[in-house]
Design a protein around this motif. Sequence first.
Motif: not given
Length: 303
Positions: A215-244
């Motif tokens: 679970x620790x590893x999967x959480x880290x992998x998901x949270x570090x890679x999710x900005x690549x999937x969000x940036x196309x739709x959210x733009x500069x809001x990506x860091x905020x939603x990645x933090x959430x």
Amino acid sequence: MIVQKQLNIPAMLFAFRGTVVLLIWPHILLVAAVALAVTAVAELRPGLLPEISLAPFSLLGLVLSIFLGFRNNVCYDRWWEGRKQWGQAIGHARALAREIPAFLPDEAPLRSRILRRVAGFAACLAASLRERDEVVALAPWLPEPEAAALPDLRNRPAAALAGLTRDLASARREGAIGEITLQMLEAHVEGLSAVQSACERINSTPTPFSYSLLLHRTSWIFCLLVPFGLVGALGWLTPFFSMLLAYAFFGLDALGDELELPFGLAPNHLPLDSFVRAIEIEIMQAIGETAPEPLPPENGRLT
């Protein structure tokens, strides 16, 4: 353990005491930094990063949330079992504090010695679970010769119960109590011994390491890679939603770690000192001595 009234919405949004934010804020900042870097590259150098669909992240996030929820349920069950065990300890102590004076009305020294062993057992068990000095916790409640022998013993809470059983057996041999009374009182001693065994089992058996590590590893992998999937739709809001997302996943993970071993000193751990004080109050009242006051919360927290 945090004990405070229900917070209103503004206070709930900005409350930090007792939360896991203080434990996971470095993780959140790291995810925010990665998300900011990904966003800057995507916005300032269009086409440099490949476009990644959100579909795999949605699926992975769903699976991860299910496993985190399952683990937190397991950890909460350990926390709740610890609370139930100490509730039983308080119940047995109260029963002995009520019954010993009734069954031994003419044996004041014996009554006091028996009941003080009960308070000593509770203090010693709490010290053992929190890796404190068991001798310091137990010695004030025992006769001086027994207190002097404590450093040579391995299982000191059990030694307090063994002395209690010896006193009850001695009272039976001298005719102060009958056989049925002895069995009834000894049932409470067995109950306290069962509480010790259950608490030691919880304290010495964490959840399987490989499961937590996954679970620790999967959480880290998901949270570090999710900005690549969000940036196309959210733009500069990506860091905020990645933090959430990082707050949700790392927070659940950290909360599970905190509840997994419930007898420590973290804000959400069980208030063993308060439980011990509750038993001491019952015992001191039963033997006719001045009872201490209940431990008050300090800044909304019981220890």
